[in-house]
Design an enzyme around this catalytic site. Structure first.
Site, PDB file in Angstrom:
ATOM      1  N   PRO A  76     -56.584  54.639  36.180  1.00  0.00           N
ATOM      2  CA  PRO A  76     -57.652  53.797  36.726  1.00  0.00           C
ATOM      3  C   PRO A  76     -58.354  54.377  37.955  1.00  0.00           C
ATOM      4  O   PRO A  76     -57.722  54.963  38.826  1.00  0.00           O
ATOM      5  CB  PRO A  76     -56.933  52.490  37.085  1.00  0.00           C
ATOM      6  CG  PRO A  76     -55.495  52.835  37.175  1.00  0.00           C
ATOM      7  CD  PRO A  76     -55.283  53.940  36.186  1.00  0.00           C
ATOM      8  N   ASN A  77     -59.644  54.183  37.958  1.00  0.00           N
ATOM      9  CA  ASN A  77     -60.556  54.555  39.055  1.00  0.00           C
ATOM     10  C   ASN A  77     -60.828  56.055  39.173  1.00  0.00           C
ATOM     11  O   ASN A  77     -61.671  56.469  39.963  1.00  0.00           O
ATOM     12  CB  ASN A  77     -60.058  53.995  40.397  1.00  0.00           C
ATOM     13  CG  ASN A  77     -59.930  52.486  40.368  1.00  0.00           C
ATOM     14  OD1 ASN A  77     -60.881  51.804  40.046  1.00  0.00           O
ATOM     15  ND2 ASN A  77     -58.748  51.961  40.656  1.00  0.00           N
TER      16      ASN A  77
ATOM     17  N   TYR B 100     -60.463  62.154  48.085  1.00  0.00           N
ATOM     18  CA  TYR B 100     -60.411  62.662  46.719  1.00  0.00           C
ATOM     19  C   TYR B 100     -61.458  63.745  46.419  1.00  0.00           C
ATOM     20  O   TYR B 100     -61.534  64.233  45.295  1.00  0.00           O
ATOM     21  CB  TYR B 100     -60.567  61.505  45.728  1.00  0.00           C
ATOM     22  CG  TYR B 100     -59.453  60.476  45.802  1.00  0.00           C
ATOM     23  CD1 TYR B 100     -58.137  60.825  45.491  1.00  0.00           C
ATOM     24  CD2 TYR B 100     -59.705  59.155  46.175  1.00  0.00           C
ATOM     25  CE1 TYR B 100     -57.109  59.887  45.554  1.00  0.00           C
ATOM     26  CE2 TYR B 100     -58.681  58.209  46.233  1.00  0.00           C
ATOM     27  CZ  TYR B 100     -57.392  58.581  45.924  1.00  0.00           C
ATOM     28  OH  TYR B 100     -56.371  57.653  45.981  1.00  0.00           O
TER      29      TYR B 100
ATOM     30  N   ASN C  99     -52.150  61.923  35.501  1.00  0.00           N
ATOM     31  CA  ASN C  99     -52.361  61.255  36.782  1.00  0.00           C
ATOM     32  C   ASN C  99     -52.572  59.777  36.450  1.00  0.00           C
ATOM     33  O   ASN C  99     -53.687  59.355  36.117  1.00  0.00           O
ATOM     34  CB  ASN C  99     -53.568  61.824  37.526  1.00  0.00           C
ATOM     35  CG  ASN C  99     -53.724  61.201  38.920  1.00  0.00           C
ATOM     36  OD1 ASN C  99     -53.047  60.227  39.250  1.00  0.00           O
ATOM     37  ND2 ASN C  99     -54.605  61.767  39.724  1.00  0.00           N
TER      38      ASN C  99
ATOM     39  N   ALA D 205     -53.053  54.451  40.193  1.00  0.00           N
ATOM     40  CA  ALA D 205     -52.321  53.306  40.759  1.00  0.00           C
ATOM     41  C   ALA D 205     -51.183  52.832  39.848  1.00  0.00           C
ATOM     42  O   ALA D 205     -50.166  52.319  40.339  1.00  0.00           O
ATOM     43  CB  ALA D 205     -53.287  52.163  41.035  1.00  0.00           C
TER      44      ALA D 205
ATOM     45  N   HIS E 207     -47.396  53.680  40.353  1.00  0.00           N
ATOM     46  CA  HIS E 207     -46.519  52.946  41.274  1.00  0.00           C
ATOM     47  C   HIS E 207     -46.105  51.575  40.751  1.00  0.00           C
ATOM     48  O   HIS E 207     -45.327  50.881  41.401  1.00  0.00           O
ATOM     49  CB  HIS E 207     -47.231  52.774  42.625  1.00  0.00           C
ATOM     50  CG  HIS E 207     -47.978  53.987  43.065  1.00  0.00           C
ATOM     51  ND1 HIS E 207     -47.357  55.204  43.267  1.00  0.00           N
ATOM     52  CD2 HIS E 207     -49.307  54.210  43.309  1.00  0.00           C
ATOM     53  CE1 HIS E 207     -48.280  56.096  43.623  1.00  0.00           C
ATOM     54  NE2 HIS E 207     -49.455  55.526  43.652  1.00  0.00           N
TER      55      HIS E 207
ATOM     56  N   ASP F 191     -41.868  54.164  30.656  1.00  0.00           N
ATOM     57  CA  ASP F 191     -41.113  54.146  29.394  1.00  0.00           C
ATOM     58  C   ASP F 191     -41.766  55.042  28.339  1.00  0.00           C
ATOM     59  O   ASP F 191     -41.077  55.710  27.569  1.00  0.00           O
ATOM     60  CB  ASP F 191     -41.025  52.715  28.838  1.00  0.00           C
ATOM     61  CG  ASP F 191     -39.969  51.871  29.552  1.00  0.00           C
ATOM     62  OD1 ASP F 191     -39.211  52.419  30.389  1.00  0.00           O
ATOM     63  OD2 ASP F 191     -39.901  50.653  29.280  1.00  0.00           O
TER      64      ASP F 191
ATOM     65  N   ILE G 149     -53.871  63.848  43.244  1.00  0.00           N
ATOM     66  CA  ILE G 149     -54.828  64.592  44.062  1.00  0.00           C
ATOM     67  C   ILE G 149     -54.378  64.561  45.525  1.00  0.00           C
ATOM     68  O   ILE G 149     -54.349  65.579  46.209  1.00  0.00           O
ATOM     69  CB  ILE G 149     -56.231  63.956  43.909  1.00  0.00           C
ATOM     70  CG1 ILE G 149     -56.680  64.050  42.446  1.00  0.00           C
ATOM     71  CG2 ILE G 149     -57.245  64.620  44.842  1.00  0.00           C
ATOM     72  CD1 ILE G 149     -57.844  63.143  42.095  1.00  0.00           C
TER      73      ILE G 149
ATOM     74  N   ARG H  50     -47.035  53.692  47.659  1.00  0.00           N
ATOM     75  CA  ARG H  50     -47.382  54.868  46.854  1.00  0.00           C
ATOM     76  C   ARG H  50     -46.228  55.871  46.761  1.00  0.00           C
ATOM     77  O   ARG H  50     -46.338  56.916  46.124  1.00  0.00           O
ATOM     78  CB  ARG H  50     -48.624  55.566  47.423  1.00  0.00           C
ATOM     79  CG  ARG H  50     -49.879  54.732  47.336  1.00  0.00           C
ATOM     80  CD  ARG H  50     -51.097  55.491  47.814  1.00  0.00           C
ATOM     81  NE  ARG H  50     -52.118  54.580  48.288  1.00  0.00           N
ATOM     82  CZ  ARG H  50     -53.039  54.005  47.498  1.00  0.00           C
ATOM     83  NH1 ARG H  50     -53.087  54.272  46.230  1.00  0.00           N
ATOM     84  NH2 ARG H  50     -53.929  53.163  48.007  1.00  0.00           N
TER      85      ARG H  50
HETATM   86  C1  DQA Z   1     -53.695  59.085  43.054  1.00  0.00           C
HETATM   87  C2  DQA Z   1     -52.812  58.402  44.111  1.00  0.00           C
HETATM   88  C3  DQA Z   1     -52.593  56.941  43.781  1.00  0.00           C
HETATM   89  O1  DQA Z   1     -51.773  56.338  44.745  1.00  0.00           O
HETATM   90  C4  DQA Z   1     -53.931  56.223  43.741  1.00  0.00           C
HETATM   91  O2  DQA Z   1     -53.733  54.886  43.348  1.00  0.00           O
HETATM   92  C5  DQA Z   1     -54.937  56.897  42.895  1.00  0.00           C
HETATM   93  C6  DQA Z   1     -55.019  58.350  42.894  1.00  0.00           C
HETATM   94  C7  DQA Z   1     -54.023  60.537  43.437  1.00  0.00           C
HETATM   95  O3  DQA Z   1     -54.393  61.291  42.533  1.00  0.00           O
HETATM   96  O4  DQA Z   1     -53.931  60.905  44.607  1.00  0.00           O
HETATM   97  O5  DQA Z   1     -55.765  56.241  42.261  1.00  0.00           O
HETATM   98  O6  DQA Z   1     -52.994  59.093  41.834  1.00  0.00           O
END
Ligand code: DQA
Length: 138
Positions: free
Chosen positions: A10-11, A23, A72, A75, A78, A85, A99, A109
């Site tokens: 996500p995101n 990022y 990756n 979120a 976590h 699983d 990243i 995190r």
């Molecule tokens: C992330 C770190 C995570 O904690 C965060 O929620 C992300 C990006 C990273 O690539 O640093 O969305 O996975």
């Protein structure tokens, strides 16, 4: 030809505009194009979803036939027992990537449901984390 897939959670579709101090300012598509041209002998696929179940479906789909998965889970790393699983259930090795250095950020995190079943973990090197993961499969 080795077949790898980068699975982003996500995101991460907002890379380039999302918190650029953390990022970076490159979009993932721009980065991926560079990566593909740097490693022409590797088939590098990419899948991104903001939906937990879609990430699990993709892990199951590729998890018995590809040479490697670079995950990756963002979120969901976590929070998601389901993704953890899935990583445990599949046969293809998974390299967990982040990243940012999640250990110098908020405490929530520091927990990863992916790490216990990952082949390895690479974090904190910006987008280069993905490249280091590719190199780990060569
Ligand atoms: C992330 C770190 C995570 O904690 C965060 O929620 C992300 C990006 C990273 O690539 O640093 O969305 O996975």
């Amino acid at each position: 030809m080795k077949k790898l897939i980068i699975i982003n959670g996500p995101n991460l579709n907002l890379l380039g505009t999302r918190e650029p101090d953390l990022y970076g300012s490159l979009s993932f598509t721009e980065f991926l194009d560079k990566l593909k041209s740097k490693y022409p002998d590797i088939d590098i696929e990419h899948f991104q979803s903001n939906v937990e179940g879609e990430l699990i479906d993709k892990l199951q789909e590729v998890g018995f036939s590809y040479d490697g998965i670079i995950l990756n889970a963002a979120a969901y790393t976590h929070t998601s027992v389901g993704i953890g699983d899935a990583v445990k259930a599949i046969k293809v090795p998974v390299v967990e990537v982040h990243i940012s250095n999640t250990f110098n950020r908020e405490k929530f995190r520091h927990k990863s449901y992916v790490s216990p079943n990952a082949k390895g973990v690479i974090l904190g090197f910006g987008l280069q984390s993905y490249e280091l993961a590719i190199q780990s499969f060569i």
